[in-house]
Motif scaffolding. Structure first.
Motif, PDB file in Angstrom:
ATOM      1  N   LYS A 110       0.835  -1.199   0.000  1.00 31.79           N
ATOM      2  CA  LYS A 110       0.000   0.000   0.000  1.00 31.79           C
ATOM      3  C   LYS A 110       0.875   1.257   0.000  1.00 31.79           C
ATOM      4  O   LYS A 110       0.534   2.257  -0.628  1.00 31.79           O
ATOM      5  CB  LYS A 110      -0.925  -0.012   1.217  1.00 31.79           C
ATOM      6  N   LEU A 111       2.020   1.204   0.675  1.00 27.35           N
ATOM      7  CA  LEU A 111       2.911   2.364   0.710  1.00 27.35           C
ATOM      8  C   LEU A 111       3.520   2.667  -0.652  1.00 27.35           C
ATOM      9  O   LEU A 111       3.648   3.828  -1.029  1.00 27.35           O
ATOM     10  CB  LEU A 111       4.046   2.130   1.714  1.00 27.35           C
ATOM     11  N   PHE A 112       3.888   1.629  -1.386  1.00 25.12           N
ATOM     12  CA  PHE A 112       4.586   1.824  -2.648  1.00 25.12           C
ATOM     13  C   PHE A 112       3.672   1.959  -3.853  1.00 25.12           C
ATOM     14  O   PHE A 112       4.070   2.470  -4.878  1.00 25.12           O
ATOM     15  CB  PHE A 112       5.576   0.687  -2.910  1.00 25.12           C
ATOM     16  N   ARG A 113       2.459   1.493  -3.735  1.00 26.21           N
ATOM     17  CA  ARG A 113       1.556   1.551  -4.881  1.00 26.21           C
ATOM     18  C   ARG A 113       0.171   1.955  -4.398  1.00 26.21           C
ATOM     19  O   ARG A 113      -0.422   1.278  -3.572  1.00 26.21           O
ATOM     20  CB  ARG A 113       1.482   0.195  -5.576  1.00 26.21           C
ATOM     21  N   VAL A 114      -0.326   3.032  -4.943  1.00 26.38           N
ATOM     22  CA  VAL A 114      -1.676   3.458  -4.589  1.00 26.38           C
ATOM     23  C   VAL A 114      -2.646   2.556  -5.342  1.00 26.38           C
ATOM     24  O   VAL A 114      -2.623   2.485  -6.559  1.00 26.38           O
ATOM     25  CB  VAL A 114      -1.901   4.938  -4.974  1.00 26.38           C
TER      26      VAL A 114
END
Length: 85
Positions: A21-25
């Motif tokens: 979730k942090l690296f890809r919306v």
């Protein structure tokens, strides 16, 4: 050892969902990403056990299995449920 392996895989699956979730919306909220990570890690672990695949010994194998399964399931969810604008 089976119970400990399951706990490790679920924990690292949750962490992998959070990192995903942090690296890809994506279309999921944080809770959905963590749940998808847990399910992906669990599915990857169960499939690898049934198929007789041994990704490695000890913690590293469990971490790799959980991360692979979580990121694969998150990728699949992102393809099925596109991000809403």
């Amino acid at each position: 050892m089976e119970e400990l392996a399951m706990i490790i895989v679920l924990t690292y699956g949750a962490i992998a969902g959070w990192v995903g979730k942090l690296f890809r919306v994506n279309s999921l909220k944080l809770t959905g990403s963590v749940i998808a990570g847990i399910l992906g890690g669990l599915i990857a672990y169960l499939v690898s056990v049934k198929a007789g695949i041994n990704p490695g010994q000890g913690w590293l194998g469990y971490i790799l299995t959980a991360a692979f399964g979580a990121f694969f399931l998150l990728l699949l969810v992102n393809i099925i449920i596109p991000k809403r604008i």
